[in-house]
Design a protein around this motif. Structure first.
Motif, PDB file in Angstrom:
ATOM      1  N   GLU A  93       0.911  -1.150  -0.235  1.00 46.92           N
ATOM      2  CA  GLU A  93      -0.064  -0.189   0.016  1.00 46.92           C
ATOM      3  C   GLU A  93       0.872   1.176  -0.058  1.00 46.92           C
ATOM      4  N   GLY A  94       0.535   2.201  -0.683  1.00 46.24           N
ATOM      5  CA  GLY A  94       1.528   3.402  -0.971  1.00 46.24           C
ATOM      6  C   GLY A  94       0.510   4.526  -0.904  1.00 46.24           C
ATOM      7  N   MET A  95       0.948   5.775  -0.544  1.00 46.84           N
ATOM      8  CA  MET A  95       0.190   7.256  -0.417  1.00 46.84           C
ATOM      9  C   MET A  95       1.358   7.999  -0.773  1.00 46.84           C
ATOM     10  N   ALA A  96       0.799   9.230  -1.488  1.00 46.78           N
ATOM     11  CA  ALA A  96       1.637  10.185  -1.880  1.00 46.78           C
ATOM     12  C   ALA A  96       0.906  11.363  -2.121  1.00 46.78           C
ATOM     13  N   PHE A  97       1.387  12.473  -1.632  1.00 45.27           N
ATOM     14  CA  PHE A  97       0.879  13.957  -2.251  1.00 45.27           C
ATOM     15  C   PHE A  97       2.081  14.714  -3.141  1.00 45.27           C
ATOM     16  N   THR A  98       1.489  15.360  -3.920  1.00 45.13           N
ATOM     17  CA  THR A  98       2.343  16.336  -4.835  1.00 45.13           C
ATOM     18  C   THR A  98       1.872  17.432  -4.771  1.00 45.13           C
ATOM     19  N   GLU A  99       2.489  18.714  -5.043  1.00 44.24           N
ATOM     20  CA  GLU A  99       1.639  19.881  -5.228  1.00 44.24           C
ATOM     21  C   GLU A  99       1.447  20.364  -7.034  1.00 44.24           C
ATOM     22  N   ALA A 100      -0.001  19.994  -7.024  1.00 47.90           N
ATOM     23  CA  ALA A 100      -0.354  20.266  -8.416  1.00 47.90           C
ATOM     24  C   ALA A 100      -0.410  21.705  -8.532  1.00 47.90           C
ATOM     25  N   PRO A 101      -0.581  22.378  -9.652  1.00 46.78           N
ATOM     26  CA  PRO A 101      -0.729  23.991  -9.865  1.00 46.78           C
ATOM     27  C   PRO A 101      -1.719  24.276  -8.899  1.00 46.78           C
ATOM     28  N   ARG A 102      -3.001  23.528  -8.811  1.00 49.45           N
ATOM     29  CA  ARG A 102      -4.042  24.237  -8.033  1.00 49.45           C
ATOM     30  C   ARG A 102      -3.939  23.557  -6.528  1.00 49.45           C
ATOM     31  N   GLY A 103      -2.830  22.911  -5.928  1.00 51.44           N
ATOM     32  CA  GLY A 103      -2.745  22.641  -4.797  1.00 51.44           C
ATOM     33  C   GLY A 103      -2.463  21.084  -4.507  1.00 51.44           C
ATOM     34  N   VAL A 104      -2.547  20.551  -3.317  1.00 55.55           N
ATOM     35  CA  VAL A 104      -2.063  19.386  -2.844  1.00 55.55           C
ATOM     36  C   VAL A 104      -2.808  18.156  -3.638  1.00 55.55           C
ATOM     37  N   LEU A 105      -2.378  17.290  -4.222  1.00 58.12           N
ATOM     38  CA  LEU A 105      -3.167  16.141  -4.994  1.00 58.12           C
ATOM     39  C   LEU A 105      -2.507  14.837  -4.278  1.00 58.12           C
ATOM     40  N   TYR A 106      -3.507  14.123  -3.664  1.00 57.84           N
ATOM     41  CA  TYR A 106      -3.280  13.090  -2.701  1.00 57.84           C
ATOM     42  C   TYR A 106      -3.594  11.745  -3.584  1.00 57.84           C
ATOM     43  N   HIS A 107      -2.850  10.645  -3.749  1.00 57.95           N
ATOM     44  CA  HIS A 107      -3.014   9.400  -4.253  1.00 57.95           C
ATOM     45  C   HIS A 107      -2.817   8.327  -3.258  1.00 57.95           C
ATOM     46  N   ARG A 108      -3.830   7.287  -3.304  1.00 59.34           N
ATOM     47  CA  ARG A 108      -3.418   6.061  -2.513  1.00 59.34           C
ATOM     48  C   ARG A 108      -3.574   5.006  -3.401  1.00 59.34           C
ATOM     49  N   TYR A 109      -2.901   3.977  -3.249  1.00 58.53           N
ATOM     50  CA  TYR A 109      -3.114   2.526  -4.021  1.00 58.53           C
ATOM     51  C   TYR A 109      -2.806   1.607  -3.148  1.00 58.53           C
ATOM     52  N   VAL A 110      -3.676   0.210  -3.163  1.00 59.27           N
ATOM     53  CA  VAL A 110      -3.299  -0.867  -2.430  1.00 59.27           C
ATOM     54  C   VAL A 110      -3.120  -1.868  -3.578  1.00 59.27           C
ATOM     55  N   LEU A 111      -2.071  -2.646  -3.636  1.00 61.70           N
ATOM     56  CA  LEU A 111      -1.735  -3.506  -4.645  1.00 61.70           C
ATOM     57  C   LEU A 111      -1.838  -4.852  -4.373  1.00 61.70           C
TER      58      LEU A 111
END
Lengths: 440, 261
Positions: A352-370
């Motif tokens: 399982e992994g999570m990350a956020f990065t700064e898109a031009p409009r603000g923080v964009l969060y993704h999480r995936y369970v593999l």
């Protein structure tokens, strides 16, 4: 030619007004406002962009497909989706990128910031301050400005195309790095383009700083990433001016998403605290010291403090971030040496992994369970516009209370502008606007 | 008779906005385009709108809600020429992945209250609802092809858009065949040209974002992937089932793979 439909109705003391189709935002939305006398009863930002169920059909796909598939959530900021998905999957697989590969991702992101911010500053937002309906009449009334904007946007796109292969939905990003890394000689032409772009960005800051801004200074909770020595893009913790300080794996414990009946986008809020703002103003307020010296001194030159509360002034902050991104991109180009391998080795496994990065409009969060074969069992995506949605309603509430005696058409137009302050990307948030005002 | 500039409208349905952004990405040509045509309706770029009729309508996105199924009919009535731009409008797009799934179950995987949504079971291309004059391919479309199509319709001539495969572009660019030389699975032999063979030139296989070429031979390609490149069948199926999943040629390629199991 006519302006967007604003409908006004009155029954007894109740008045409603609605803007039926928000223009100059990415996607489809509307605004519905209810007034009781001069008191604002309710503000609803309605996103009617049809839902596309990305998290649903990611189930069963290979983790390696996520960057290309999630890019299609947004044609304006596909790199952001590629970055957040790569980082989240890499977190699940225990991969970390260093050196030139990490730099190339940052360079690619700089390109998207320049392209996306410039699109918003010149074509979507500036018309509001210059009495224009949009990019078309702005080009007629202020041809030099539009030419400058187009040249600046083109520079951002040139970076994305040089690394990614094309401007929209770049093809070269993969989990673990890239398919092919550019040679020094291939990136060299960008140098002159970006030096020129930096001049244009400087002129842009001075140009937008001269606009007239409506007064509005809400007390925001700003949420943005923070990194020890960089202005945040790909890495860092998520912090706020009210004590939030978390890692990606804590995100869903703090941010709750709610499904409200009138909108096709989930609304984000902070547990036990409510609405918050993500995006350029939040990043700027929390990271002013990490801007390049030129970006910092230019902000000071045009009278922008280390914190900017007026959401209408976000256009200046975006221009500062474009200047910063040009500076950063040049620094990366300076030190770039083509890495031997285009990507690090990727071995699929359960995790399982999570990350956020700064898109031009603000923080964009993704999480995936593999699963054990690296197939996606579950995907969670929280885009910036759904996080800002509630804050936009709070801003509108304050704005309408302040300007409730304006003629309705003007009030409706001002509301539209207040929404555009956020550069809302509705295509992302449904994974924006009609204005309706109801007066009771 | 006095010359009247042709009017252009841009309409959006379920999509990512990338194809209409392609028009604004024509940084070098945009001012010339604005000189030659009247932008009558383009809400992403301007709040000034005209009701139509329009000489040319560009339509982005697929039909996924009952309201949009009605709206596209009204757009057709108001448009002399209707051109779809991109994979969503032309084949239903990536969101057509829902077509083989239970939309209620998909909605509940994403939304806590699926009952708040009013959506159709299927994501369908524009041509499934109204007659379309020209379909421009790509996810996203190519800038040069977009300018060619707009120019052609403004000048009342046929657009010059090739329907051959990515292989032709790849060979003419002088790239080494990534499938032959490196054994990289590639959809180039069955995918329509238009991107300039971007992926093979980046050392990756084509992933089919321009959709099937005219008369693609998917059978031999699937067999090649399976026998020569040792690709598991589900990987081959997923390759066809991406950005143009509902295009008839790719859908039938999937059917043949699944039937022969």
């Amino acid at each position: 030619m006519k302006s967007p439909k604003a409908r006004f109705e009155k029954s007894g003391k109740t008045r409603t007004f609605q803007v039926e189709y928000l223009a100059r935002v990415e996607g489809e939305g509307a605004l519905h406002v209810t007034l009781e006398g001069d008191r604002v009863e309710d503000v609803q930002l309605r996103i009617f962009e049809p839902p596309r169920f990305f998290e649903g059909f990611l189930q069963g796909r290979s983790a390696l497909e996520a960057p290309d598939i999630t890019a299609r959530i947004c044609g304006i900021c596909p790199v952001a989706y590629q970055m957040s998905s790569c980082h989240a999957i890499e977190a699940a697989l225990g991969i970390r990128l260093e050196g030139p590969l990490r730099d190339l991702r940052r360079l690619l992101y700089c390109g998207e910031w320049i392209e996306s911010h410039t699109l918003h500053v010149y074509m979507l937002h500036a018309p509001d301050f210059l009495g224009c309906e949009g990019a078309v009449d702005l080009a007629r009334a202020h041809p030099e400005a539009m030419q400058r904007g187009l040249a600046l946007k083109k520079a951002g796109n040139a970076i994305v195309a040089a690394i990614g292969g094309r401007e929209i939905h770049p093809v070269n990003v993969r989990v673990g790095g890239f398919y092919r890394v550019p040679t020094r000689a291939e990136l060299d032409p960008l140098y002159a383009t970006l030096e020129h772009a930096r001049e244009l960005a400087l002129e842009t800051v001075r140009w937008v700083a001269g606009f007239d801004f409506p007064e509005l200074e809400p007390d925001y909770e700003w949420v943005a990433m923070q990194h020890a020595d960089e202005y945040p893009m790909n890495e860092g913790r998520l912090v706020s001016n009210r004590g939030l300080d978390i890692e990606p794996r804590e995100f869903e414990q703090h941010v709750i998403e709610e499904h409200v009946a009138y909108t096709n986008a989930l609304q984000g809020s902070l547990r036990e605290r409510g609405s918050y703002m993500v995006g350029p103003q939040a990043r700027y307020a929390l990271n002013f010291e990490r801007l390049t010296p030129l970006a910092r001194s230019t902000a000071q030159e045009v009278g922008l403090g280390a914190v900017c509360r007026n959401p209408f002034r976000s256009i200046i902050v975006r221009a500062i971030e474009v200047l910063h991104a040009c500076d950063e991109a040049l620094a990366i180009l300076d030190r770039y040496q083509r890495p031997r391998a285009a990507a690090v080795e990727v071995e699929l496994r359960a995790g399982e992994g999570m990350a956020f990065t700064e898109a031009p409009r603000g923080v964009l969060y993704h999480r995936y369970v593999l699963d054990a074969e690296g197939r996606i069992e579950k995907a969670v995506i929280v885009p910036p516009t759904s996080q800002n949605q509630r804050q936009i309603e709070v801003d509108l509430h304050a704005l309408i209370s302040e300007y409730v005696r304006l003629p309705e058409r003007e009030l409706a137009h001002r509301c539209e502008q207040a929404i555009r302050n956020y550069d809302p990307c509705i295509s992302c948030a449904t994974h924006f606007l009609k204005l309706e005002v109801e007066r009771r | 008779m006095a010359y009247r500039k042709p009017t252009l409208a841009v309409h959006k349905f379920a999509s990512c906005d990338g194809c209409q952004l392609t028009l604004l990405d024509c940084e070098d040509e945009l001012l010339a385009v604005l000189d030659a045509i009247e932008i009558a309706y383009f809400v992403e770029a301007t709040r000034a709108t005209a009701d139509g009729p329009y000489d040319v309508s560009l339509v982005e996105g697929s039909i996924t809600t009952p309201a949009d199924a009605d709206r596209i009919r009204r757009v057709r009535e108001k448009s002399r020429v209707l051109i779809t731009i991109g994979a969503c409008a032309t084949s239903g797009g990536i969101q057509a992945l829902r077509n083989a799934r239970d939309v209620g179950q998909l909605a509940s995987a994403v939304y806590p209250h699926p009952d708040y949504l009013d959506v159709l079971d299927q994501s369908t291309p524009i041509a499934a609802h109204v007659p379309v004059d020209f379909e421009l391919r790509g996810c996203p479309i190519d800038k040069g092809q977009l300018l060619e199509v707009i120019s052609a319709f403004v000048l009342a001539r046929r657009p010059c858009i090739p329907t051959y495969s990515v292989c032709v572009e790849c060979k003419s660019s002088g790239a080494v065949c990534t499938m032959v030389a490196r054994g990289t699975p590639c959809l180039g032999p069955v995918t329509q040209a238009g991107c300039g063979a971007l992926c093979p030139r980046m050392n990756r296989g084509c992933y089919g974002c321009f959709g099937p070429m005219e008369d693609p031979r998917t059978g031999p390609l699937s067999a090649w992937w399976e026998e020569e490149l040792a690709q598991p069948r589900d990987r081959i199926v997923r390759a066809y089932r991406t950005f143009n999943v509902a295009s008839p040629a790719f859908a039938s390629a999937v059917d043949s793979l699944e039937d022969s199991e």
